[in-house]
Enzyme design. Structure first.
Site, PDB file in Angstrom:
ATOM      1  CG  ASP A  40      -6.343  -3.362  -0.291  1.00 53.13           C
ATOM      2  OD1 ASP A  40      -5.841  -2.413   0.320  1.00 53.13           O
ATOM      3  OD2 ASP A  40      -7.514  -3.396  -0.694  1.00 53.13           O
ATOM      4  CE  LYS A  87      -8.615   3.559  -0.491  1.00 53.78           C
ATOM      5  NZ  LYS A  87      -9.212   2.255  -0.185  1.00 53.78           N
ATOM      6  CD  GLN A 136     -12.711   1.189   0.051  1.00 57.55           C
ATOM      7  OE1 GLN A 136     -11.705   1.369  -0.631  1.00 57.55           O
ATOM      8  NE2 GLN A 136     -12.745   1.457   1.343  1.00 57.55           N
TER       9      GLN A 136
HETATM   10  N1  GUN Z   1     -11.720  -0.385   3.733  1.00 52.98           N
HETATM   11  C1  GUN Z   1     -11.138   0.291   4.752  1.00 52.98           C
HETATM   12  N2  GUN Z   1      -9.791   0.289   4.616  1.00 52.98           N
HETATM   13  C2  GUN Z   1      -9.522  -0.409   3.477  1.00 52.98           C
HETATM   14  C3  GUN Z   1      -8.325  -0.750   2.800  1.00 52.98           C
HETATM   15  O1  GUN Z   1      -7.201  -0.436   3.217  1.00 52.98           O
HETATM   16  N3  GUN Z   1      -8.486  -1.476   1.669  1.00 52.98           N
HETATM   17  C4  GUN Z   1      -9.701  -1.854   1.205  1.00 52.98           C
HETATM   18  N4  GUN Z   1      -9.748  -2.572   0.092  1.00 52.98           N
HETATM   19  N5  GUN Z   1     -10.826  -1.555   1.806  1.00 52.98           N
HETATM   20  C5  GUN Z   1     -10.740  -0.839   2.933  1.00 52.98           C
END
Ligand code: GUN
Length: 276
Positions: free
Chosen positions: A117, A50, A94
């Site tokens: 998100d 990311k 996350q």
């Molecule tokens: N863990 C796995 N996929 C995601 C996501 O799209 N967002 C977040 N915050 N955590 C994740």
């Protein structure tokens, strides 16, 4: 029939390129704060990807890695500091969080306008009622992959296997917005193949390696595989048995190189949208 493989990597690269141009043209300075608690190896890989993607399109990103034993209160304090900071446009915590932390209670504290998100109650509520533009990243990416095929969605039967807040529930709503008839299944649906065989569009997000085999789908289906499973030999595979299902499907996403890069591209898109 042998399926066309949907190239998520290339589609995501196109989105990043467009975002970079938009940031330059509109003179935006988007900024993202990423929080990871603990040292889950998969999460570490994701947040590194990311932050690299942010760098590529000129989004400023700061990653905060907190020790595994950080209290829920301290994670919330950090989120609240980002809420108040006008230089931060997007906040991403996350998931999964360590077991002693209640994920919902943390997510609920994120300011909805910074919730890139799309997981706060306000943004999930907006998604349910068909409003809002901060929709969860993976479902957003799934829809773009389906749209890339050019297949008309209106009136089609979409089957979603998986009922998570992160993927299954939101993707079902987005498919319904596109006038699909949507059936939501999960790992306990019986018999699962009785449903999956009816799918014109099949989205699978349950985290079970190669759960969907060729005998469970009909000829000409569009298959989107959200699963990322690590096998004992260290290789990755999806929830769909790619090799056999591709002989029956019209379109199929690979793992890796399908949904994964799209999730990140959509996170960047949400961050840019949150900054304007
Ligand atoms: N863990 C796995 N996929 C995601 C996501 O799209 N967002 C977040 N915050 N955590 C994740």
């Amino acid at each position: 029939m042998t399926a066309k493989v949907i190239d998520g990597k290339a589609i995501a690269a196109g989105i990043r390129q467009e975002l970079k141009k938009r940031i330059e043209k509109e003179r935006l300075s988007p900024s993202l704060a990423v929080v990871l608690v603990g040292d889950d190896p998969a999460s570490k890989v994701y947040i590194r990807m990311k932050s690299r993607a942010c760098e590529e399109v000129d989004i400023h990103s700061d990653t905060f890695i907190l020790p595994e034993d950080t209290t829920q209160e301290d994670v919330i304090k950090l989120v609240e500091a980002f809420n108040k900071d006008p230089k931060v446009h997007g906040i991403l915590v996350q998931l999964p969080l360590p077991e002693h932390i209640n994920e919902r209670e943390v997510i609920e504290k994120i300011a909805p306008e910074k919730d890139v998100d799309g997981l706060t109650p306000e943004n999930m509520g907006k998604l349910l009622s068909g409003e809002g533009n901060l929709t969860p990243c993976t479902p957003r990416g799934v829809m773009k992959l389906i749209e890339s095929t050019g297949v008309e969605l209106e009136g089609k039967h979409a089957i979603v296997v998986g009922r998570s807040n992160l993927v299954g529930k939101p993707v079902s709503l987005l498919l319904q917005r596109k006038h699909c008839t949507v059936t939501m299944c999960h790992s306990r649906s019986k018999p699962l193949e009785g449903y999956t065989k009816q799918a014109d569009v099949l989205v699978v997000a349950v985290g079970r390696p190669k759960l969907i085999t060729a005998d469970m789908v009909k000829e000409g289906v569009v298959v989107i595989d959200v699963g990322v499973n690590r096998l004992e030999d260290g290789s990755l595979c999806g929830d769909v048995d790619f090799e056999s299902v591709k002989e029956r499907a019209a379109f199929i996403t690979p793992v890796p190189g399908g949904v994964g890069p799209m999730t990140i591209a959509c996170l960047l898109e949400n961050t840019v949208n949150a900054s304007t």
